[in-house]
Write a protein that holds these residues in place. Sequence first.
Motif, mmCIF file in Angstrom:
data_model
loop_
_atom_site.group_PDB
_atom_site.id
_atom_site.type_symbol
_atom_site.label_atom_id
_atom_site.label_comp_id
_atom_site.label_asym_id
_atom_site.label_seq_id
_atom_site.Cartn_x
_atom_site.Cartn_y
_atom_site.Cartn_z
ATOM 1 N N SER A 75 0.835 -1.204 0.000
ATOM 2 C CA SER A 75 0.000 0.000 0.000
ATOM 3 C C SER A 75 0.868 1.253 0.000
ATOM 4 C CB SER A 75 -0.901 -0.001 1.237
ATOM 5 O OG SER A 75 -1.468 1.274 1.451
ATOM 6 N N CYS A 76 0.623 2.120 -0.975
ATOM 7 C CA CYS A 76 1.367 3.386 -1.011
ATOM 8 C C CYS A 76 0.999 4.265 0.185
ATOM 9 C CB CYS A 76 1.067 4.124 -2.314
ATOM 10 S SG CYS A 76 1.637 3.261 -3.797
ATOM 11 N N GLU A 77 -0.267 4.321 0.528
ATOM 12 C CA GLU A 77 -0.684 5.138 1.666
ATOM 13 C C GLU A 77 -0.047 4.648 2.962
ATOM 14 O OE1 GLU A 77 -4.942 5.289 1.748
ATOM 15 O OE2 GLU A 77 -5.025 6.938 0.302
ATOM 16 N N VAL A 80 3.496 5.977 3.043
ATOM 17 C CA VAL A 80 3.548 7.378 3.464
ATOM 18 C C VAL A 80 3.426 7.470 4.979
ATOM 19 C CG1 VAL A 80 2.327 9.582 3.399
ATOM 20 C CG2 VAL A 80 2.648 8.285 1.291
ATOM 21 N N ASN A 104 -2.715 12.220 -1.687
ATOM 22 C CA ASN A 104 -2.189 11.725 -0.407
ATOM 23 C C ASN A 104 -1.061 10.701 -0.581
ATOM 24 O OD1 ASN A 104 -3.994 13.310 1.116
ATOM 25 N ND2 ASN A 104 -5.601 11.750 0.835
ATOM 26 N N GLY A 106 -1.137 8.099 -2.394
ATOM 27 C CA GLY A 106 -1.671 6.743 -2.403
ATOM 28 C C GLY A 106 -1.839 6.110 -3.760
ATOM 29 N N THR A 107 -1.399 6.784 -4.817
ATOM 30 C CA THR A 107 -1.633 6.260 -6.167
ATOM 31 C C THR A 107 -0.494 5.380 -6.679
ATOM 32 O OG1 THR A 107 -2.933 8.224 -6.699
ATOM 33 C CG2 THR A 107 -2.138 6.913 -8.557
ATOM 34 N N TYR A 151 3.634 13.759 -4.758
ATOM 35 C CA TYR A 151 3.100 14.102 -3.435
ATOM 36 C C TYR A 151 4.201 14.387 -2.416
ATOM 37 C CZ TYR A 151 0.777 13.521 1.080
ATOM 38 O OH TYR A 151 0.321 13.708 2.359
#
Length: 276
Positions: A75-77, A80, A104, A106-107, A151
């Motif tokens: 998960s990218c989010e 982060v 955010n 998340g992509t 981001y």
Amino acid sequence: MTSQVSKISGIAKAEVGTHEKRSGGHWVNDSKYNRWFGKIPGYDQDGYGWPWCAAFVAWCAAEAGLSALYPKTASCEAGVAWFKKQGRFSAYPARGAMVFFGRNGGTHTGLCIDFDSEWIYTVEGNTNADGSPEGDGVYEKRHRRTDAYVYGYGYPDFAEGIVSADPAWKDKAPKPEPKPEPKPTPPAPKPVSQIVALNSAVKPGATHAQVAELQQLLIKAGYGPIKGAVTRFYGPETQRAVARFHDRNPAYRSGLHDPRIGPKGFVALQKQAGRR
């Protein structure tokens, strides 16, 4: 010694050109990075058909022996959040940073290999060359630093520090290795003196090997000629040449027209003939 950022960057670059599997005319998000990470329930390809850009970064970190410096997540989010929790997230690029894209962050994600005043240079997994939505492999890419799609960046805690564009992280840059102190230049060896001592057997009427040397020195220093030289015999011609030496250098003679060279006179004669 290879730096940690150089190590993971080299591993990521070596993966450029690696593709996921293709089935039914489409790329199907099933790559060696998915297989390394493991199944995620609810996806095609028996749980291996999920987007793998974050897993690619985690795989590179594991290959470099740096798993503790990057999140192991699909998960990218979550990536982060992992960096933000450590206080290691920035809006500025850094070498070796995990760069996050989209809302955010998340992509999409990848590794920031380098940057300059305008661009960031990345290696990204689960992307493509033409910008279409369907990613298919690992590519080297570049993005404008001011692109709204970028981001932010997660900063790994590299042992050597981190090269960043963030002014707040200026003191975290790697310290240059101290230059070794130059070795002192050893003193030049003293030249070996060519001056030799006079053998006590060298005197008028004697036959000795050093007489030939005496004759050569007398001639070279300008006290010749010595008729019949060069010989081993200290005869009248040699005596006259020695007397000429004494006439010009009276400090070395013991009497008027002294025909016998003395030890000090022999040293002075050698120097006049060019010996040092």
